[in-house]
Design a protein around this motif. Structure first.
Motif, PDB file in Angstrom:
ATOM      1  N   CYS A 143       0.833  -1.206   0.000  1.00  0.00           N
ATOM      2  CA  CYS A 143       0.000   0.000   0.000  1.00  0.00           C
ATOM      3  C   CYS A 143       0.867   1.255   0.000  1.00  0.00           C
ATOM      4  CB  CYS A 143      -0.923   0.009   1.213  1.00  0.00           C
ATOM      5  SG  CYS A 143      -2.307  -1.100   1.028  1.00  0.00           S
ATOM      6  N   ALA A 192       0.699   4.062  -2.710  1.00  0.00           N
ATOM      7  CA  ALA A 192       0.434   5.465  -2.396  1.00  0.00           C
ATOM      8  C   ALA A 192       1.418   6.356  -3.129  1.00  0.00           C
ATOM      9  CB  ALA A 192       0.537   5.688  -0.889  1.00  0.00           C
ATOM     10  N   ALA A 243       0.732   8.906  -6.369  1.00  0.00           N
ATOM     11  CA  ALA A 243       0.992  10.327  -6.222  1.00  0.00           C
ATOM     12  C   ALA A 243       1.889  10.863  -7.338  1.00  0.00           C
ATOM     13  CB  ALA A 243       1.641  10.592  -4.861  1.00  0.00           C
ATOM     14  N   PRO A 282      -4.023   8.116  -3.147  1.00  0.00           N
ATOM     15  CA  PRO A 282      -2.755   7.971  -2.441  1.00  0.00           C
ATOM     16  C   PRO A 282      -2.877   8.159  -0.935  1.00  0.00           C
ATOM     17  CG  PRO A 282      -2.777   9.934  -3.815  1.00  0.00           C
ATOM     18  CD  PRO A 282      -3.964   9.129  -4.201  1.00  0.00           C
ATOM     19  N   LEU A 283      -3.721   9.085  -0.497  1.00  0.00           N
ATOM     20  CA  LEU A 283      -3.860   9.304   0.942  1.00  0.00           C
ATOM     21  C   LEU A 283      -4.429   8.064   1.615  1.00  0.00           C
ATOM     22  CD1 LEU A 283      -5.030  12.979   1.454  1.00  0.00           C
ATOM     23  CD2 LEU A 283      -2.816  11.951   1.930  1.00  0.00           C
ATOM     24  N   ALA A 304      -4.314   4.973   0.519  1.00  0.00           N
ATOM     25  CA  ALA A 304      -3.332   3.890   0.483  1.00  0.00           C
ATOM     26  C   ALA A 304      -2.244   4.118   1.524  1.00  0.00           C
ATOM     27  CB  ALA A 304      -2.722   3.785  -0.912  1.00  0.00           C
ATOM     28  N   GLY A 305      -1.796   5.369   1.655  1.00  0.00           N
ATOM     29  CA  GLY A 305      -0.791   5.685   2.663  1.00  0.00           C
ATOM     30  C   GLY A 305      -1.314   5.420   4.058  1.00  0.00           C
ATOM     31  N   GLY A 337       4.564   4.224   4.211  1.00  0.00           N
ATOM     32  CA  GLY A 337       3.281   4.920   4.412  1.00  0.00           C
ATOM     33  C   GLY A 337       3.506   6.410   4.577  1.00  0.00           C
ATOM     34  N   GLY A 353       4.726   7.817   1.265  1.00  0.00           N
ATOM     35  CA  GLY A 353       3.634   7.894   0.299  1.00  0.00           C
ATOM     36  C   GLY A 353       2.694   9.045   0.611  1.00  0.00           C
ATOM     37  N   THR A 354       2.321   9.156   1.893  1.00  0.00           N
ATOM     38  CA  THR A 354       1.383  10.208   2.281  1.00  0.00           C
ATOM     39  C   THR A 354       1.983  11.585   2.056  1.00  0.00           C
ATOM     40  OG1 THR A 354       0.704   8.687   4.012  1.00  0.00           O
ATOM     41  CG2 THR A 354      -0.169  10.905   4.119  1.00  0.00           C
ATOM     42  N   ALA A 390       2.420  12.319  -1.542  1.00  0.00           N
ATOM     43  CA  ALA A 390       1.142  12.687  -2.163  1.00  0.00           C
ATOM     44  C   ALA A 390       0.812  14.132  -1.866  1.00  0.00           C
ATOM     45  CB  ALA A 390       0.035  11.767  -1.630  1.00  0.00           C
TER      46      ALA A 390
END
Lengths: 395, 400
Positions: free
Chosen positions: B30, B34, B38, B50-51, B53-54, B80, B83-84, B87
């Motif tokens: 994930c 994410a 993004a 993406p949020l 998934a993060g 995570g 990714g967050t 994004a």
């Protein structure tokens, strides 16, 4: 709970006394004590507790049963009594939802979620299937409510049975999922929102799905009360007259012993929570079809009926007759303290509603602690101290 | 018999799927997803993917690390976060409209949601570590929320508000302790009654003391103006208020007290094996009373944050279920202060995402609000077997 275990070493007379009379005395004493403390609180805030309680009682409609009440007063009392009985039906059912699981040693705190899921399922059926003849449409909607509630309870049951997830936590989570999920369905722009775009409200149910009114009109007492009474009988029969009930009680009394005697504990955990959920779902169904007919998203966060159901089950000591009277008591208390019934000159309804909540909490405290007093009294002769039978609470 | 074996089989199947290792790998996947979502070709579409998934990646990581899957779990957390943040950063570069919402906004509101949860969760850890289940956290928070405002209005200063909140939260916890410890009432029933009682008492007092609502200006817990800190985006949000400081102190202290001091050893031993603790001369009742009252005091601080720390007023039932979420965070974090705190941050992030996602991606706020609850449920399904609570939790102790 308290009546178990049967095998007491005391004489038959003490046994009879403690199971029969003791089983009535204690809830009555707990209730009296709770009302007494409630009265003290009223007195502290500068009101007269006796006039306040009188005013609350006048709003419950229970004075309808007094033969000397006549004329206009009698008509008013009839109206009030209808409201009390309307509320009593779901309280019986949510009480049963807690009681049934309790007999299996589980604490079903998720009645509120199960209630809403049943409500929503019934609403879906009752706002669709146009043209279905009345008894069938009502039946379908009610079955939908029962099944949906059963599934919601069954999720917690399945988690308990398979991976041992504690039912208190899972049912609390399921409550919030149901509340937010329900809000989502009917919010502005939600998938099931009703005809008016600016109002976060569902469709009205078709008339063919409404429960039959039987008394009065504001709103009328509906046939749901009979369904609730019938559910009480079903509850009693399942628990006391069927293999399922025997197994459920055996697991509740001692899961280890039940397992050694060949009863599947996990199966009973699942069934107990699923059946509990079905009772609570039914409560949601009859509330919808009986007098609510639609739902506003604001209702989701402000309805605590299943929490009152916990008080009902505990005060009624998970016995059918006890639940009947406990539901009547709490229904009367809620109706008597509602804004609609209570004269603000005598006692502020805003205070009275909270007073009712406090009294419910105190009743739970006293009945809960008393259960233990009975255990301890029994435990002296039956078991070593500290091993008194307790619902299994380890996670 | 066949039903039993089938249930067992199903249980095993579920267990295998929910091994920490599997979950950690899911989290890593994930996190990568994410980051990938993004990246430029997708940026303009939606920030929700993406949020979300993060978020899942973070959740998986936080769930598995305290349960033994350290290496893969940390990878999931790192991915995570990457990714967050990636994004958020890329989205803000691409579309300027998102700027205000998704940088400082999300982080600040994550903290706002997490702070009261963190206090209550630390309280829950103390209580449960000593062997007393405390589902009354909700009610104790509510007491804190009301008496915080009451104290602040009555005295004119927030300091007294905080003290009053702690006092009355502790008193309510004392009731729970008395019923659970001395009367040996079912701890869940007692905790539930505590919640009901707090709802009634605070509502009653609010309506009788402030019939027309609170009209005076309530003294609120101030922000600390440390300009050099305030300018750093994340740190500024974290340490912007007195409450933030208290929260970090409480989390660290909880860890130190529970795991580095004799008191903590006593609390834990009473929760694991009261009989043994009793034998070596530890007062089981005394320790349990202390722990439950501490939990009430801490939960009340969390409640006070809601009323005098943030909005500066009180509304009936204003905690609206936060105590239960805190309880979930305790289990999510496996009764460890640091990880329970991480879980509250995660839940806070989930709630904080709801508003911008509704505005920007058109996903219903209410639908997103179910996320923390679903997540807890999934975590419980997957990991409950490996999140072993204190052995004596929920069992009353009888002095031999």
């Amino acid at each position: 709970m308290a009546d178990e275990p049967r095998a007491s070493t005391g004489s038959a007379v003490t046994e009879w006394f403690s199971t029969r009379i003791g089983g009535v005395l204690v809830p009555v004493a707990a209730t009296a004590l709770a009302f007494l403390i409630g009265g003290l609180v009223v007195a502290i805030t500068g009101n007269n507790p006796i006039t306040a309680y009188k005013a609350i009682f006048a709003g419950t409609g229970l004075n309808w049963f007094f033969p000397w009440v006549s004329g206009d007063a009698r008509a008013d009392a009839a109206n009030d009594l209808q409201q009390t009985l309307i509320l009593m039906a779901p309280l019986i059912l949510t009480g049963l939802a807690v009681a049934f699981a309790f007999r299996c040693g589980l604490f079903n705190i998720g009645g509120q979620g199960q209630y809403w899921v049943g409500f929503i399922a019934a609403l879906y059926v009752a706002t669709n299937l146009e043209g279905t003849p009345r008894p069938l449409h009502v039946l379908l909607a009610i079955v939908a409510a029962i099944v949906a509630g059963g599934i919601w309870g069954g999720i917690a049951g399945a988690l308990k049975a398979t991976v041992g997830a504690h039912e208190v936590i899972t049912t609390i989570m399921l409550n919030w999922i149901a509340i937010f999920g329900g809000t989502y369905l009917y919010e502005i722009g939600g998938p099931l929102q009703g005809p008016q775009e600016s109002i976060p409200r569902s469709d009205e149910v078709f008339e063919s799905a409404e429960l039959w009114p039987i008394w009065g009109s504001l709103p009328a007492l509906h046939a749901g009360i009979f369904i609730a009474l019938f559910a009480l009988v079903v509850y009693s029969v399942i628990l006391n007259r069927t293999t399922l009930g025997f197994e459920v009680r055996a697991v509740g009394f001692n899961p280890e012993a039940a397992r050694y005697s060949g009863i599947s504990v996990s199966k009973n955990y699942f069934l107990a929570l699923a059946i509990s959920g079905a009772f609570a779902g039914l409560a949601g169904g009859i509330d919808l079809l009986g007098f609510k007919f639609s739902v506003d998203v604001g209702d989701f966060g402000t309805n605590f009926i299943a929490f009152t159901g916990i008080a009902v089950a505990l005060l009624g000591r998970t016995r059918a007759v006890g639940i009947l009277f406990a539901a009547l008591l709490f229904a009367a208390l809620e109706v008597g303290t509602s804004t609609r019934q209570l004269d603000p000159e005598v006692f502020e309804p805003a205070l009275a509603v909270d007073l009712a909540t406090m009294i419910q909490a105190l009743v739970i405290f006293f009945v809960g602690a008393e259960l233990l007093i009975v255990y301890i009294w029994r435990a002296r002769t039956l078991l070593r101290p500290g091993q008194a039978a307790q619902p299994e609470l380890k996670q | 018999m066949s039903t039993q074996s089938r249930t067992a089989l199903l249980g095993n199947g579920v267990r295998r799927l929910t091994e920490p290792r599997t979950i950690a790998i899911l989290g890593i996947a994930c996190g990568i997803l994410a980051f990938w979502l993004a990246l430029p070709p997708w940026t303009v579409r939606s920030v929700g993917g993406p949020l979300a998934a993060g978020f899942v990646a973070l959740a998986c990581g936080i769930a598995v690390v305290p349960r033994g899957e350290r290496k893969l779990g940390w990878w999931a957390i790192a991915l995570g976060v990457a990714g967050t943040l990636g994004a958020i950063w890329l989205q803000t570069k691409e579309a300027e409209t998102l700027d205000s919402i998704l940088t400082a906004g999300v982080l600040a509101s994550t903290l706002r949601f997490a702070t009261p949860l963190a206090f209550a969760a630390m309280g829950g850890i103390f209580s449960e570590r000593s062997g007393i289940v405390n589902i009354g956290l909700e009610g104790m928070m509510l007491m804190g929320a009301f008496f915080g405002v009451w104290g602040a209005v009555w005295s004119g200063t927030w300091v007294v508000g905080l003290l009053m909140a702690m006092l009355f939260g502790g008193l309510l916890a004392l009731i729970h302790a008395f019923f659970s410890i001395h009367l040996r009432a079912d701890q869940i029933v007692s905790g539930f009654a505590v919640n009901f009682l707090a709802l009634g008492v605070t509502g009653f007092l609010y309506s009788s003391i402030y019939p027309g609502g609170i009209e005076t200006e309530v003294s609120r817990v101030p922000n600390v103006q440390l300009d050099f800190l305030y300018d750093i985006p994340l740190v500024g949000d974290l340490l912007g208020g007195v409450f933030g400081w208290i929260m970090f102190a409480v989390v660290i202290l909880s860890y130190v007290i529970l795991f580095k001091t004799p008191i903590g050893l006593r609390i834990r031993s009473v929760g694991e094996h009261p009989k043994a603790a009793d034998t070596v001369g530890i007062s089981v009742y005394g320790v349990r009373y202390g722990a439950v009252v501490t939990s009430g005091v801490l939960a009340a601080l969390g409640g006070a944050f809601l009323s005098i720390g943030f909005v500066g007023t009180f509304t009936e039932n204003m905690t609206s279920g936060r105590g239960y979420i805190a309880l979930a965070a305790v289990i999510f974090g496996k009764w460890l202060p640091g990880w329970a705190f991480a879980a509250t941050l995660l839940f806070g992030f989930g709630f904080a995402l709801a508003i911008p996602l509704q505005r920007e991606a058109g996903i219903s706020e209410n639908l997103i609000s179910t996320l923390p609850y679903v997540l807890t449920l999934v975590a419980l399904v997957g990991l409950i077997g490996r999140s072993i609570p204190p052995a004596a939790v929920g069992r009353p102790y009888v002095k031999g």
